[in-house]
Design an enzyme around this catalytic site. Structure first.
Site, mmCIF file in Angstrom:
data_model
loop_
_atom_site.group_PDB
_atom_site.id
_atom_site.type_symbol
_atom_site.label_atom_id
_atom_site.label_comp_id
_atom_site.label_asym_id
_atom_site.label_seq_id
_atom_site.Cartn_x
_atom_site.Cartn_y
_atom_site.Cartn_z
ATOM 1 C CE LYS A 176 -1.648 2.848 2.796
ATOM 2 N NZ LYS A 176 -1.700 4.053 1.922
ATOM 3 C CD GLU A 249 13.115 1.486 10.131
ATOM 4 O OE1 GLU A 249 13.469 2.506 10.765
ATOM 5 O OE2 GLU A 249 13.744 0.415 10.160
ATOM 6 C CB CYS A 283 13.237 9.144 8.595
ATOM 7 S SG CYS A 283 11.662 8.603 7.900
ATOM 8 C CD GLU A 377 9.983 12.485 11.704
ATOM 9 O OE1 GLU A 377 10.932 12.036 11.040
ATOM 10 O OE2 GLU A 377 8.935 11.851 11.900
#
Length: 475
Positions: A176, A249, A283, A377
């Site tokens: 996906k 992750e 990331c 983040e």
């Protein structure tokens, strides 16, 4: 009229019940109509993948390796087309898009090599009393259906880090892709078909994560779930997946320590690259920089000056460094976090505002440790810079985070390098380079809320297999 892209299930295009427009983040123009999978489509893809796995699990390693190597060759021939596609749907600068394609091709080649390097180990049975006349060894076997949910920021390469090892191990996979970047995944259907991958081994079902998540994580045929995305969604997937194998992750707010004695002239370019490459939507983008007090002022001046030189513009302009962030929602969130930090005492050294769909590269100082730009983040072109007096102080501040993916330290002292490496609470410590450094065969994964499991082709492949011990009694 824009092209309609259906679902890819069991080696065939399947019409979806509904389609949604996909827009270019930089220009807001419609570039495609994307079929939206429903839970029933996900179940069908999983069932077909399981049927395909029953045959594919017996494919010899050399045959799997040839398929993956062929995909790499096809991708190399179509590399510019793919880079243009990334620039169009992800608004990634064309230079960065070409770099991603180069890495993606290499990732599939690593997967081809890994397919031929799957081996266990011999166990010295006679090391234990009662182990005489016995031969013990382990083998790794494919696990079955892997479901993969991927992010927008590296729409080819982060997909390759899931599809490549799954196929190398002999598994089948249901992918996906990110809602913002489905085209980079759908085009893989053509490449793998041309490379000779059996029908049903790779299935691609674009759609909404909250609609498809439960089917992809709870269906009894699913043996492994691999996800790259936000912490919040990762926690939901972890709860849904139960005892299935799981790789998560989940991002970071990477710290970068610049120690005393470092030559500033040699680190400015890498520091700016690490903070602002692909608009900070990486990331392991540098979000927090800690600079020794003795060089702090000089570093900050040079860093801000170089940041102001970054070129904002179209992804297709060869000189562009900074482009539109992925969505208006993301733009608004970044602005609100920066505004909050300013109210809490932060100083803007440069940037701090949006220009159209582009957020200007932003450097903040005097940031409150409770501000969102420090705690979470930001996934945007924003970096916080702090001075420090002692290395222990910098390490303590770097570790003051819910995340722990990559960290970096620049230092001329090997003793201080290893001292920091042993104490930084991250899955990877990059010494004498930025924490944004990654090559595709290294182990990659985080501590704390940055996730569980490891990627990097060989490491991901192992997590997509079951280890079996076999004991053989002789005499």
């Amino acid at each position: 009229m824009t092209k309609k892209w259906p679902l890819w299930i069991s080696g065939k295009w399947r019409e979806a019940k509904t389609y949604e427009p996909l827009y270019n983040p930089h220009t807001n123009e419609e570039i495609a109509q994307i079929g939206q999978a429903e839970p029933g489509d996900a179940v069908e893809a999983i069932v077909e993948a399981n049927a395909a796995f029953q045959k594919f699990r017996s494919y010899p390693a050399h045959a799997r390796a040839k398929i993956l190597a062929k995909v790499a060759t096809i991708m190399e021939e179509r590399s510019e087309e793919c880079a243009q596609l990334i620039a169009r749907e992800a608004a990634k600068s064309i230079r960065n898009a070409r770099e991603e394609m180069s890495r993606t091709i290499q990732t599939y080649r690593f997967a081809a090599e890994a397919a031929k390097s799957n081996f266990g180990e011999q166990i010295p049975m006679d090391a234990s009393e009662g182990g005489e006349n016995r031969f013990g060894f382990t083998i790794r076997t494919p696990i079955g259906v892997v479901t993969a949910i991927t992010p927008f920021n590296f729409p080819f390469n982060l997909v390759a880090h899931k599809v490549g090892p799954a196929i190398a191990a002999g598994n089948s996979i249901v992918l996906k892709p990110a809602e913002q970047t489905p085209l980079s995944s759908l085009i893989l259907a053509e490449m793998f078909q041309e490379a000779g991958l059996p029908e049903g081994v790779l299935n691609i079902i674009p759609g909404k994560g909250d609609v498809l998540s439960e089917a992809l994580t709870t269906h009894p045929h699913v043996k492994k779930v691999t996800f790259t995305g936000s912490v919040e969604v990762g926690h939901i997937i972890q709860q849904q997946a139960g005892f299935r194998k799981l790789t998560l992750e989940l991002g970071s707010n990477s710290p970068f320590i610049i120690d005393e004695g470092v030559d500033i002239d040699h680190i400015i370019e890498r520091s700016v690259l690490g903070a602002f490459s692909y608009n900070g939507q990486v990331c392991i983008s540098i979000q927090r920089i800690y600079v020794h007090q003795s060089i702090y002022t000089r570093f900050l001046e040079r860093f801000v000056s170089r940041t102001k030189q970054l070129v904002m513009g179209s992804p297709f302009d060869e000189d562009t460094n900074i482009t539109a962030v992925i969505s208006k929602k993301s733009l608004e969130r970044i602005q609100s976090w920066v505004d909050e930090a300013i109210k809490e005492g932060a100083h803007i050294e440069c940037g701090g505002k949006a220009k159209g769909n582009v957020y200007t590269p932003t450097v903040l100082t005097n940031v409150n440790r409770n501000s969102k730009v420090f705690r979470f983040e930001i996934f945007g072109p924003v970096v916080c810079v702090f001075p420090f007096d002692t290395l222990d102080e910098a390490i303590k501040d770097a570790n003051d985070s819910r995340y722990g993916l990559n960290s970096g330290i620049m230092t001329p002292s090997i003793d201080r390098a290893f001292y920091a490496a042993n104490r930084l609470e991250t899955g990877g410590v990059i010494i004498n380079d930025i924490p944004t450094y990654r090559i595709d065969n290294m182990p990659y994964g985080g501590w704390k809320d940055s996730g569980v499991g490891r990627e990097g082709i060989i490491y991901a492949m192992r997590e997509m297999m079951e280890e079996k011990f076999i004991s053989f009694k002789t005499n």
